[in-house]
Design a protein around this motif. Structure first.
Motif, mmCIF file in Angstrom:
data_model
loop_
_atom_site.group_PDB
_atom_site.id
_atom_site.type_symbol
_atom_site.label_atom_id
_atom_site.label_comp_id
_atom_site.label_asym_id
_atom_site.label_seq_id
_atom_site.Cartn_x
_atom_site.Cartn_y
_atom_site.Cartn_z
ATOM 1 N N HIS A 9 32.972 57.551 28.859
ATOM 2 C CA HIS A 9 33.452 56.440 28.033
ATOM 3 C C HIS A 9 34.880 56.010 28.362
ATOM 4 N N THR A 10 35.224 55.940 29.638
ATOM 5 C CA THR A 10 36.564 55.501 30.039
ATOM 6 C C THR A 10 36.536 54.164 30.777
ATOM 7 N N ILE A 11 35.372 53.557 30.929
ATOM 8 C CA ILE A 11 35.239 52.320 31.693
ATOM 9 C C ILE A 11 35.508 51.120 30.792
ATOM 10 N N GLU A 12 36.447 50.284 31.222
ATOM 11 C CA GLU A 12 36.756 49.034 30.535
ATOM 12 C C GLU A 12 36.367 47.894 31.460
ATOM 13 N N SER A 13 36.065 46.744 30.867
ATOM 14 C CA SER A 13 35.637 45.612 31.696
ATOM 15 C C SER A 13 36.441 44.364 31.381
ATOM 16 N N SER A 14 36.551 43.503 32.364
ATOM 17 C CA SER A 14 37.167 42.189 32.181
ATOM 18 C C SER A 14 36.442 41.207 33.099
ATOM 19 N N ALA A 15 36.548 39.938 32.775
ATOM 20 C CA ALA A 15 35.893 38.907 33.579
ATOM 21 C C ALA A 15 36.856 37.749 33.801
ATOM 22 N N ARG A 16 36.719 37.144 34.962
ATOM 23 C CA ARG A 16 37.529 35.980 35.299
ATOM 24 C C ARG A 16 36.678 35.042 36.149
ATOM 25 N N ILE A 17 37.153 33.816 36.284
ATOM 26 C CA ILE A 17 36.454 32.839 37.113
ATOM 27 C C ILE A 17 37.155 32.774 38.460
ATOM 28 N N ASP A 18 36.382 32.801 39.515
ATOM 29 C CA ASP A 18 36.912 32.732 40.876
ATOM 30 C C ASP A 18 36.235 31.564 41.582
ATOM 31 N N LYS A 19 36.960 30.959 42.514
ATOM 32 C CA LYS A 19 36.373 29.858 43.275
ATOM 33 C C LYS A 19 36.530 30.183 44.753
ATOM 34 N N ALA A 20 35.595 30.944 45.258
ATOM 35 C CA ALA A 20 35.604 31.322 46.673
ATOM 36 C C ALA A 20 34.536 30.517 47.401
ATOM 37 N N TYR A 21 34.845 30.055 48.571
ATOM 38 C CA TYR A 21 33.908 29.305 49.411
ATOM 39 C C TYR A 21 33.366 28.059 48.703
ATOM 40 N N GLY A 22 34.171 27.488 47.790
ATOM 41 C CA GLY A 22 33.764 26.264 47.104
ATOM 42 C C GLY A 22 32.820 26.471 45.938
ATOM 43 N N ASN A 23 32.421 27.712 45.649
ATOM 44 C CA ASN A 23 31.518 27.998 44.535
ATOM 45 C C ASN A 23 32.282 28.662 43.401
ATOM 46 N N LYS A 24 32.193 28.092 42.225
ATOM 47 C CA LYS A 24 32.831 28.650 41.044
ATOM 48 C C LYS A 24 31.901 29.718 40.473
ATOM 49 N N HIS A 25 32.386 30.956 40.339
ATOM 50 C CA HIS A 25 31.540 32.036 39.845
ATOM 51 C C HIS A 25 32.370 33.039 39.040
ATOM 52 N N VAL A 26 31.682 33.894 38.325
ATOM 53 C CA VAL A 26 32.320 34.913 37.488
ATOM 54 C C VAL A 26 32.494 36.193 38.294
ATOM 55 N N VAL A 27 33.671 36.797 38.176
ATOM 56 C CA VAL A 27 33.928 38.100 38.781
ATOM 57 C C VAL A 27 34.176 39.079 37.642
ATOM 58 N N VAL A 28 33.374 40.127 37.581
ATOM 59 C CA VAL A 28 33.507 41.161 36.550
ATOM 60 C C VAL A 28 34.191 42.368 37.186
ATOM 61 N N THR A 29 35.233 42.856 36.525
ATOM 62 C CA THR A 29 35.969 44.011 37.024
ATOM 63 C C THR A 29 35.788 45.170 36.050
ATOM 64 N N LEU A 30 35.414 46.329 36.590
ATOM 65 C CA LEU A 30 35.289 47.556 35.797
ATOM 66 C C LEU A 30 36.423 48.484 36.207
ATOM 67 N N LEU A 31 37.150 49.003 35.213
ATOM 68 C CA LEU A 31 38.310 49.843 35.458
ATOM 69 C C LEU A 31 38.211 51.111 34.628
ATOM 70 N N CYS A 32 38.435 52.262 35.266
ATOM 71 C CA CYS A 32 38.463 53.527 34.542
ATOM 72 C C CYS A 32 39.874 53.712 33.994
ATOM 73 N N SER A 33 40.005 53.862 32.687
ATOM 74 C CA SER A 33 41.323 54.020 32.068
ATOM 75 C C SER A 33 41.920 55.399 32.335
ATOM 76 N N ALA A 34 41.115 56.344 32.787
ATOM 77 C CA ALA A 34 41.614 57.696 33.047
ATOM 78 C C ALA A 34 42.178 57.839 34.461
ATOM 79 N N CYS A 35 41.437 57.397 35.482
ATOM 80 C CA CYS A 35 41.869 57.622 36.866
ATOM 81 C C CYS A 35 42.238 56.342 37.617
ATOM 82 N N GLY A 36 41.930 55.186 37.041
ATOM 83 C CA GLY A 36 42.286 53.927 37.677
ATOM 84 C C GLY A 36 41.287 53.422 38.701
ATOM 85 N N ALA A 37 40.126 54.066 38.810
ATOM 86 C CA ALA A 37 39.101 53.603 39.753
ATOM 87 C C ALA A 37 38.686 52.180 39.370
ATOM 88 N N LEU A 38 38.518 51.336 40.374
ATOM 89 C CA LEU A 38 38.268 49.922 40.151
ATOM 90 C C LEU A 38 37.030 49.471 40.928
#
Length: 179
Positions: free
Chosen positions: A101-130
């Motif tokens: 239970h240390t995984i946190e999530s966030s989402a942002r919009i990215d526009k790579a290669y002309g396509n607008k899409h959602v990027v979801v990031t998972l981060l461990c609050s204990a060790c910083g794994a991303l």
């Protein structure tokens, strides 16, 4: 990968009854019953192949129809704020430090290669794994067909008890004939 067969039994029973007995369109039937089967969505995505039969099909043999059929593939995915943010399965345990239970999530919009899409990031609050996951630009909310990019900044978008179902049209693989 995380398919749980016993979660599909009641879903398939409802679909087959509504489609074959009540003669309702299969696409609408599937979409109706997805909201009743969140246990299936928590573990699995659903791929549905729809075959469109050409208008001039009358009198043709089955083999001819199969070649002329236009296939459309729909992928249905379930999203929930805490369990599957923007349809990405959030692990219970960090794969690096093995803490629970240390995984946190966030989402942002990215526009790579002309396509607008959602990027979801998972981060461990204990060790910083991303880990980052780029979602398909064609992913839409099932309820009103809005693109997923339109709900990124909406607070608590999928935190309802039942979460939200999403869909996208996937291009099926084309069979390549060998020379």
């Amino acid at each position: 990968m995380d398919f749980v067969p016993h979660n599909t039994g009641s879903f398939l029973t409802k679909i087959f009854h509504r489609h074959f007995v009540n003669r309702k369109p299969i696409k609408q039937t599937i979409r109706t019953f997805l909201y009743e089967e969140i246990s299936m969505g928590a573990h699995s995505e659903l791929m549905v192949y729809y075959g469109r039969i050409p208008n001039d099909a009358k009198g043709k043999k089955l083999a001819e129809l199969a070649r002329g059929r236009a296939w459309v593939v729909y992928k249905y995915s379930w999203a929930h704020l805490s369990m599957r943010p923007f349809t990405v399965v959030r692990p219970i345990q960090c794969l690096t430090c093995r803490r629970l239970h240390t995984i946190e999530s966030s989402a942002r919009i990215d526009k790579a290669y002309g396509n607008k899409h959602v990027v979801v990031t998972l981060l461990c609050s204990a060790c910083g794994a991303l880990a980052a996951y780029a979602m398909s630009p064609g992913l839409c909310v099932l309820e009103d067909s809005r693109p997923l990019t339109s709900v990124v900044d909406v607070p608590n978008w999928s935190c309802k008890t039942r979460g939200e179902w999403c869909f996208e049209v996937v291009e099926p693989a084309v069979e390549v004939e060998s020379a």
